[in-house]
Design a protein around this motif. Sequence first.
Motif, PDB file in Angstrom:
ATOM      1  N   HIS A   1       0.832  -1.195   0.000  1.00 56.94           N
ATOM      2  CA  HIS A   1       0.000   0.000   0.000  1.00 56.94           C
ATOM      3  C   HIS A   1       0.870   1.250   0.000  1.00 56.94           C
ATOM      4  O   HIS A   1       1.889   1.321   0.654  1.00 56.94           O
ATOM      5  CB  HIS A   1      -0.897   0.033   1.235  1.00 56.94           C
ATOM      6  CG  HIS A   1      -1.885  -1.075   1.266  1.00 56.94           C
ATOM      7  ND1 HIS A   1      -2.970  -1.103   0.431  1.00 56.94           N
ATOM      8  CD2 HIS A   1      -1.958  -2.179   2.029  1.00 56.94           C
ATOM      9  CE1 HIS A   1      -3.671  -2.191   0.685  1.00 56.94           C
ATOM     10  NE2 HIS A   1      -3.071  -2.860   1.643  1.00 56.94           N
ATOM     11  N   ARG A   2       0.457   2.243  -0.747  1.00 59.57           N
ATOM     12  CA  ARG A   2       1.088   3.557  -0.760  1.00 59.57           C
ATOM     13  C   ARG A   2       0.042   4.517  -0.240  1.00 59.57           C
ATOM     14  O   ARG A   2      -0.799   4.993  -0.979  1.00 59.57           O
ATOM     15  CB  ARG A   2       1.528   3.931  -2.179  1.00 59.57           C
ATOM     16  CG  ARG A   2       2.594   2.987  -2.691  1.00 59.57           C
ATOM     17  CD  ARG A   2       2.509   2.809  -4.188  1.00 59.57           C
ATOM     18  NE  ARG A   2       1.201   2.529  -4.729  1.00 59.57           N
ATOM     19  CZ  ARG A   2       0.646   1.326  -4.837  1.00 59.57           C
ATOM     20  NH1 ARG A   2       1.286   0.282  -4.409  1.00 59.57           N
ATOM     21  NH2 ARG A   2      -0.529   1.160  -5.366  1.00 59.57           N
TER      22      ARG A   2
ATOM     23  N   ARG B   1       0.782   3.585  -7.985  1.00 62.96           N
ATOM     24  CA  ARG B   1       2.183   3.183  -7.902  1.00 62.96           C
ATOM     25  C   ARG B   1       3.018   4.134  -8.753  1.00 62.96           C
ATOM     26  O   ARG B   1       2.768   4.278  -9.942  1.00 62.96           O
ATOM     27  CB  ARG B   1       2.327   1.747  -8.396  1.00 62.96           C
ATOM     28  CG  ARG B   1       3.612   1.098  -7.949  1.00 62.96           C
ATOM     29  CD  ARG B   1       3.633  -0.352  -8.300  1.00 62.96           C
ATOM     30  NE  ARG B   1       3.914  -0.468  -9.730  1.00 62.96           N
ATOM     31  CZ  ARG B   1       3.469  -1.431 -10.508  1.00 62.96           C
ATOM     32  NH1 ARG B   1       2.711  -2.361 -10.018  1.00 62.96           N
ATOM     33  NH2 ARG B   1       3.785  -1.465 -11.770  1.00 62.96           N
ATOM     34  N   PRO B   2       4.014   4.834  -8.186  1.00 59.38           N
ATOM     35  CA  PRO B   2       4.744   5.848  -8.946  1.00 59.38           C
ATOM     36  C   PRO B   2       5.591   5.287 -10.083  1.00 59.38           C
ATOM     37  O   PRO B   2       5.867   5.993 -11.047  1.00 59.38           O
ATOM     38  CB  PRO B   2       5.620   6.533  -7.902  1.00 59.38           C
ATOM     39  CG  PRO B   2       5.630   5.658  -6.724  1.00 59.38           C
ATOM     40  CD  PRO B   2       4.431   4.770  -6.805  1.00 59.38           C
TER      41      PRO B   2
ATOM     42  N   CYS C   1       0.788   3.544 -16.446  1.00 61.16           N
ATOM     43  CA  CYS C   1       0.192   4.872 -16.256  1.00 61.16           C
ATOM     44  C   CYS C   1       1.213   5.929 -15.840  1.00 61.16           C
ATOM     45  O   CYS C   1       0.862   7.093 -15.687  1.00 61.16           O
ATOM     46  CB  CYS C   1      -0.926   4.804 -15.233  1.00 61.16           C
ATOM     47  SG  CYS C   1      -0.369   4.456 -13.548  1.00 61.16           S
ATOM     48  N   ASP C   2       2.452   5.558 -15.611  1.00 61.17           N
ATOM     49  CA  ASP C   2       3.519   6.477 -15.176  1.00 61.17           C
ATOM     50  C   ASP C   2       3.170   7.191 -13.883  1.00 61.17           C
ATOM     51  O   ASP C   2       3.519   8.348 -13.679  1.00 61.17           O
ATOM     52  CB  ASP C   2       3.844   7.506 -16.264  1.00 61.17           C
ATOM     53  CG  ASP C   2       4.487   6.873 -17.483  1.00 61.17           C
ATOM     54  OD1 ASP C   2       5.220   5.878 -17.307  1.00 61.17           O
ATOM     55  OD2 ASP C   2       4.246   7.362 -18.593  1.00 61.17           O
ATOM     56  N   GLY C   3       2.461   6.529 -12.982  1.00 60.76           N
ATOM     57  CA  GLY C   3       2.136   7.088 -11.684  1.00 60.76           C
ATOM     58  C   GLY C   3       0.915   7.979 -11.657  1.00 60.76           C
ATOM     59  O   GLY C   3       0.599   8.551 -10.624  1.00 60.76           O
ATOM     60  N   ALA C   4       0.206   8.121 -12.778  1.00 62.01           N
ATOM     61  CA  ALA C   4      -0.976   8.985 -12.813  1.00 62.01           C
ATOM     62  C   ALA C   4      -2.226   8.275 -12.290  1.00 62.01           C
ATOM     63  O   ALA C   4      -3.199   8.925 -11.945  1.00 62.01           O
ATOM     64  CB  ALA C   4      -1.223   9.478 -14.227  1.00 62.01           C
TER      65      ALA C   4
ATOM     66  N   PRO D   1      -9.264   3.917 -15.033  1.00 57.52           N
ATOM     67  CA  PRO D   1      -8.275   3.720 -13.973  1.00 57.52           C
ATOM     68  C   PRO D   1      -7.315   2.578 -14.291  1.00 57.52           C
ATOM     69  O   PRO D   1      -7.660   1.621 -14.980  1.00 57.52           O
ATOM     70  CB  PRO D   1      -9.112   3.406 -12.741  1.00 57.52           C
ATOM     71  CG  PRO D   1     -10.430   2.982 -13.248  1.00 57.52           C
ATOM     72  CD  PRO D   1     -10.608   3.572 -14.601  1.00 57.52           C
ATOM     73  N   CYS D   2      -6.097   2.701 -13.793  1.00 54.76           N
ATOM     74  CA  CYS D   2      -5.060   1.674 -13.977  1.00 54.76           C
ATOM     75  C   CYS D   2      -5.242   0.594 -12.910  1.00 54.76           C
ATOM     76  O   CYS D   2      -5.667   0.891 -11.789  1.00 54.76           O
ATOM     77  CB  CYS D   2      -3.689   2.335 -13.847  1.00 54.76           C
ATOM     78  SG  CYS D   2      -2.317   1.229 -14.173  1.00 54.76           S
ATOM     79  N   PRO D   3      -4.915  -0.654 -13.207  1.00 49.90           N
ATOM     80  CA  PRO D   3      -5.058  -1.716 -12.191  1.00 49.90           C
ATOM     81  C   PRO D   3      -4.069  -1.602 -11.028  1.00 49.90           C
ATOM     82  O   PRO D   3      -4.228  -2.281 -10.027  1.00 49.90           O
ATOM     83  CB  PRO D   3      -4.813  -3.008 -12.968  1.00 49.90           C
ATOM     84  CG  PRO D   3      -4.495  -2.648 -14.345  1.00 49.90           C
ATOM     85  CD  PRO D   3      -4.604  -1.191 -14.517  1.00 49.90           C
ATOM     86  N   CYS D   4      -3.061  -0.707 -11.125  1.00 49.85           N
ATOM     87  CA  CYS D   4      -2.103  -0.559 -10.022  1.00 49.85           C
ATOM     88  C   CYS D   4      -2.685   0.216  -8.845  1.00 49.85           C
ATOM     89  O   CYS D   4      -2.030   0.363  -7.818  1.00 49.85           O
ATOM     90  CB  CYS D   4      -0.833   0.135 -10.522  1.00 49.85           C
ATOM     91  SG  CYS D   4      -1.000   1.912 -10.787  1.00 49.85           S
TER      92      CYS D   4
END
Length: 93
Positions: A2-3, A23-24, A29-32, A54-57
């Motif tokens: 988790h972040r 995730r950065p 997604c490059d952290g976006a 949305p990204c799965p990260c």
Amino acid sequence: MHRLRLRLAHWPRRTLILTDTPRPDCPACDGAGGHNRDYGDYETGEYAGTEWTPCPCWDEDRRWPLLPLPRLPRRRRPHLDPWGNSHSDEPPF
């Protein structure tokens, strides 16, 4: 992993919440946290809007309320100083 970060939410009452962040170092997604996708009208082909994917990260719905914050009393007359007025000749102490 988790972040997590703290955020202020304005739900029915101001609340301090703990949220997940993207995730950065995500290569997708490059952290976006996701991508904007423009789409057009099927008949005319002109721009009709933007959709967020949305990204799965990252799970944007993952949040935990920690504590509600107290309500601050509103000042009835914000132009007046409660500790004195500007017309006094006395020192502030």
